[in-house]
Design an enzyme around this catalytic site. Structure first.
Site, PDB file in Angstrom:
ATOM      1  N   SER A  20       0.821  -1.214   0.000  1.00  0.00           N
ATOM      2  CA  SER A  20       0.000   0.000   0.000  1.00  0.00           C
ATOM      3  C   SER A  20       0.851   1.259   0.000  1.00  0.00           C
ATOM      4  O   SER A  20       0.597   2.192  -0.776  1.00  0.00           O
ATOM      5  CB  SER A  20      -0.949  -0.010   1.189  1.00  0.00           C
ATOM      6  OG  SER A  20      -0.239  -0.099   2.416  1.00  0.00           O
ATOM      7  N   TRP A  21       1.892   1.317   0.848  1.00  0.00           N
ATOM      8  CA  TRP A  21       2.687   2.532   0.938  1.00  0.00           C
ATOM      9  C   TRP A  21       3.621   2.681  -0.256  1.00  0.00           C
ATOM     10  O   TRP A  21       3.771   3.767  -0.819  1.00  0.00           O
ATOM     11  CB  TRP A  21       3.463   2.568   2.243  1.00  0.00           C
ATOM     12  CG  TRP A  21       4.243   3.826   2.500  1.00  0.00           C
ATOM     13  CD1 TRP A  21       5.506   3.908   2.997  1.00  0.00           C
ATOM     14  CD2 TRP A  21       3.811   5.191   2.318  1.00  0.00           C
ATOM     15  NE1 TRP A  21       5.895   5.219   3.132  1.00  0.00           N
ATOM     16  CE2 TRP A  21       4.874   6.032   2.720  1.00  0.00           C
ATOM     17  CE3 TRP A  21       2.648   5.778   1.827  1.00  0.00           C
ATOM     18  CZ2 TRP A  21       4.797   7.420   2.644  1.00  0.00           C
ATOM     19  CZ3 TRP A  21       2.570   7.163   1.759  1.00  0.00           C
ATOM     20  CH2 TRP A  21       3.635   7.962   2.170  1.00  0.00           C
ATOM     21  N   ARG A  41       7.062  -8.161  -6.078  1.00  0.00           N
ATOM     22  CA  ARG A  41       7.581  -9.520  -5.953  1.00  0.00           C
ATOM     23  C   ARG A  41       6.779 -10.506  -6.795  1.00  0.00           C
ATOM     24  O   ARG A  41       7.321 -11.447  -7.367  1.00  0.00           O
ATOM     25  CB  ARG A  41       7.557  -9.940  -4.474  1.00  0.00           C
ATOM     26  CG  ARG A  41       8.203 -11.293  -4.207  1.00  0.00           C
ATOM     27  CD  ARG A  41       8.223 -11.607  -2.719  1.00  0.00           C
ATOM     28  NE  ARG A  41       8.976 -10.624  -1.977  1.00  0.00           N
ATOM     29  CZ  ARG A  41      10.302 -10.629  -1.841  1.00  0.00           C
ATOM     30  NH1 ARG A  41      11.012 -11.576  -2.447  1.00  0.00           N
ATOM     31  NH2 ARG A  41      10.914  -9.701  -1.140  1.00  0.00           N
ATOM     32  N   TYR A  58      -4.015  -3.987  -2.286  1.00  0.00           N
ATOM     33  CA  TYR A  58      -3.514  -3.038  -1.290  1.00  0.00           C
ATOM     34  C   TYR A  58      -4.161  -1.661  -1.372  1.00  0.00           C
ATOM     35  O   TYR A  58      -4.214  -0.943  -0.363  1.00  0.00           O
ATOM     36  CB  TYR A  58      -1.992  -2.900  -1.431  1.00  0.00           C
ATOM     37  CG  TYR A  58      -1.245  -4.162  -1.088  1.00  0.00           C
ATOM     38  CD1 TYR A  58      -1.210  -4.629   0.212  1.00  0.00           C
ATOM     39  CD2 TYR A  58      -0.594  -4.898  -2.068  1.00  0.00           C
ATOM     40  CE1 TYR A  58      -0.529  -5.799   0.544  1.00  0.00           C
ATOM     41  CE2 TYR A  58       0.093  -6.064  -1.753  1.00  0.00           C
ATOM     42  CZ  TYR A  58       0.117  -6.511  -0.446  1.00  0.00           C
ATOM     43  OH  TYR A  58       0.781  -7.661  -0.134  1.00  0.00           O
ATOM     44  N   LYS A 116       9.568   2.385   8.384  1.00  0.00           N
ATOM     45  CA  LYS A 116       9.568   2.900   9.747  1.00  0.00           C
ATOM     46  C   LYS A 116       9.735   1.733  10.710  1.00  0.00           C
ATOM     47  O   LYS A 116       8.756   1.154  11.180  1.00  0.00           O
ATOM     48  CB  LYS A 116       8.267   3.664  10.024  1.00  0.00           C
ATOM     49  CG  LYS A 116       8.080   4.889   9.126  1.00  0.00           C
ATOM     50  CD  LYS A 116       6.777   5.596   9.360  1.00  0.00           C
ATOM     51  CE  LYS A 116       6.644   6.817   8.448  1.00  0.00           C
ATOM     52  NZ  LYS A 116       5.360   7.524   8.641  1.00  0.00           N
ATOM     53  N   ALA A 150      -1.526   5.650   3.941  1.00  0.00           N
ATOM     54  CA  ALA A 150      -1.424   5.439   2.496  1.00  0.00           C
ATOM     55  C   ALA A 150      -2.731   5.688   1.755  1.00  0.00           C
ATOM     56  O   ALA A 150      -2.756   6.381   0.731  1.00  0.00           O
ATOM     57  CB  ALA A 150      -0.920   4.016   2.219  1.00  0.00           C
ATOM     58  N   LYS A 201       6.427   6.315  17.103  1.00  0.00           N
ATOM     59  CA  LYS A 201       4.980   6.581  17.076  1.00  0.00           C
ATOM     60  C   LYS A 201       4.199   5.295  16.847  1.00  0.00           C
ATOM     61  O   LYS A 201       3.053   5.156  17.298  1.00  0.00           O
ATOM     62  CB  LYS A 201       4.649   7.650  16.033  1.00  0.00           C
ATOM     63  CG  LYS A 201       5.039   7.299  14.597  1.00  0.00           C
ATOM     64  CD  LYS A 201       3.979   6.535  13.847  1.00  0.00           C
ATOM     65  CE  LYS A 201       4.493   6.055  12.510  1.00  0.00           C
ATOM     66  NZ  LYS A 201       3.485   5.272  11.756  1.00  0.00           N
ATOM     67  N   ASP A 254       3.035  12.568  12.776  1.00  0.00           N
ATOM     68  CA  ASP A 254       2.843  11.145  12.511  1.00  0.00           C
ATOM     69  C   ASP A 254       2.151  10.462  13.689  1.00  0.00           C
ATOM     70  O   ASP A 254       1.322   9.567  13.512  1.00  0.00           O
ATOM     71  CB  ASP A 254       4.207  10.504  12.239  1.00  0.00           C
ATOM     72  CG  ASP A 254       4.107   9.225  11.431  1.00  0.00           C
ATOM     73  OD1 ASP A 254       2.989   8.823  11.071  1.00  0.00           O
ATOM     74  OD2 ASP A 254       5.163   8.626  11.155  1.00  0.00           O
TER      75      ASP A 254
END
EC number: 1.1.1.94
Length: 377
Positions: A20-21, A41, A58, A116, A150, A201, A254
């Site tokens: 998704s991101w 992939r 996604y 992250k 996202a 976060k 964030d």
């Protein structure tokens, strides 16, 4: 399968990872004029992006730019690129980089982390893993962070982010590529603070999800968010970050987005824990990676080494380990000491509320003015 490329004035970029991101960031770049090739992939996902301009698993319901191409062949994705964006699960980054290294030999492409997390076992940030495995100059490496859910961005809802690199030039180069009508980027050179903000976060968002799943209300969640920012700042500063970074988009921004949104994977994971699911059951139910779950243990190890107390994160780990009932977590989250304590952070920053207000106002002013008023988040 060779993707079709269209001619653009922007840089040639590859996005490694079509979740998704990664797909959303590819859309950001393409909408900003970059020539984007996604690496997926699975060959069938690359085909769907190429032919249908969709990523139905996604990003359901989102139409991708016609200029976006995709491939499942790494060599094709990386051919002649100016910038490489990495969006894979943090715990598999090193493995992916081993495959990338020979393909990027001799290249001076900028390498941008969209991840992250910290690596289990080593406690390394993603930029450090990149530098170690690719054996590249740190000035070529940048990280992107901020309140970036996202699906909201894929729907082109206005959003801001920060691009950080040890090199101001690299940060600005990436920021110019990663901006468009709905996505604005600011820059800083505090890579440590920017990365740790994005990692920490997630841990606080898991805590918020837990108490949400239990059924506690807004007072509890507001207390956790506020004291969570203190823990984040103390930890990051103890590890070399600038405190103001944690009050900017990569920290406070964030944190707010991740803690309050049902779109947050870490919030969702915490909510399932709060509803009584075991850690193993949560992992099975999550269709995508919740980075906060994997980062709790290495962050606490780094905290002990830095002599930073993190009661919220400690309680989250106890829930994850099955040593504490989610319902018992709230009284302990903000402190485990009955002695009255001051609100200021361990690094002695005074006027914390005023600093946060100034940071929020500065971010709002910069976003309203298209990022022209200042270069630092």
């Amino acid at each position: 399968m060779t993707p079709k490329r269209t001619t653009h004035q922007g840089p040639r970029v590859a996005v490694i990872g079509a979740g998704s991101w990664g797909t959303t960031f590819g859309k950001i770049l393409a909408d900003g004029g970059a020539q984007v090739t996604m690496w997926a992939r699975r060959a069938e996902l690359a085909q769907e992006i190429n032919e249908a301009k969709r990523n139905s698993r996604y990003l359901p319901g989102i139409n991708l730019p016609r200029s976006m191409a995709a491939t499942h062949e790494l060599a094709t994705a990386l051919e002649g690129v100016d910038q490489v964006y990495l969006s894979v699960p943090s715990q598999s980054l090193r493995e992916n980089l081993k495959a990338l290294r020979p393909l990027l030999a001799g290249s001076d492409a900028k390498i941008v982390s969209l991840m992250k997390g910290v690596e289990r076992g080593t406690g390394l940030r993603m930029s450090q893993v990149i530098q170690q495995e690719l054996r590249c100059d740190p000035d070529r490496v940048a990280v992107a962070s901020g309140p970036n859910l996202a699906l909201e961005i894929a729907r082109e809802q206005p959003t801001a982010a920060v691009i950080s690199s040890r090199s101001q030039e690299t940060a600005e180069t990436v920021a110019r590529a990663a901006r468009n009508d709905y996505f604005r980027t600011f820059v800083n050179t505090d890579v440590i603070g920017t990365e740790f903000g994005g990692v920490l976060k997630n841990l606080i968002a898991v805590a918020i999800g837990i108490v949400d799943g239990v059924g506690y209300g807004e007072n509890t969640k507001a207390s956790i968010i506020t004291r969570g920012l203190v823990e984040m700042t103390d930890f990051a500063v103890a590890n070399g970050a600038h405190p103001e970074t944690l009050q900017g988009l990569a920290g406070l921004g964030d944190l707010i987005a991740t803690c309050q949104s049902p779109l947050s994977r870490n919030n969702t994971a915490g909510r399932l824990l709060g509803q009584g699911y075991s850690f193993q059951d949560v992992v099975k139910q999550m269709q995508q990676t919740a980075e906060g779950l994997a980062s709790v243990a290495p962050i606490l190890q780094l905290a002990r080494e830095s002599e930073v107390h993190m009661p919220i994160v400690e309680q989250v780990k106890m829930v994850l380990d099955g040593k504490m009932s989610p319902r018992d977590i709230a009284p302990h989250l903000t402190t485990d000491d009955d002695t009255p304590q001051g609100e200021r952070t361990n690094h002695g920053q005074a006027d914390g509320g005023g600093a946060v207000r100034r940071a929020l106002q500065r971010a709002f002013d910069q976003f309203r003015n298209g990022g022209r008023s200042a270069g630092r988040d």
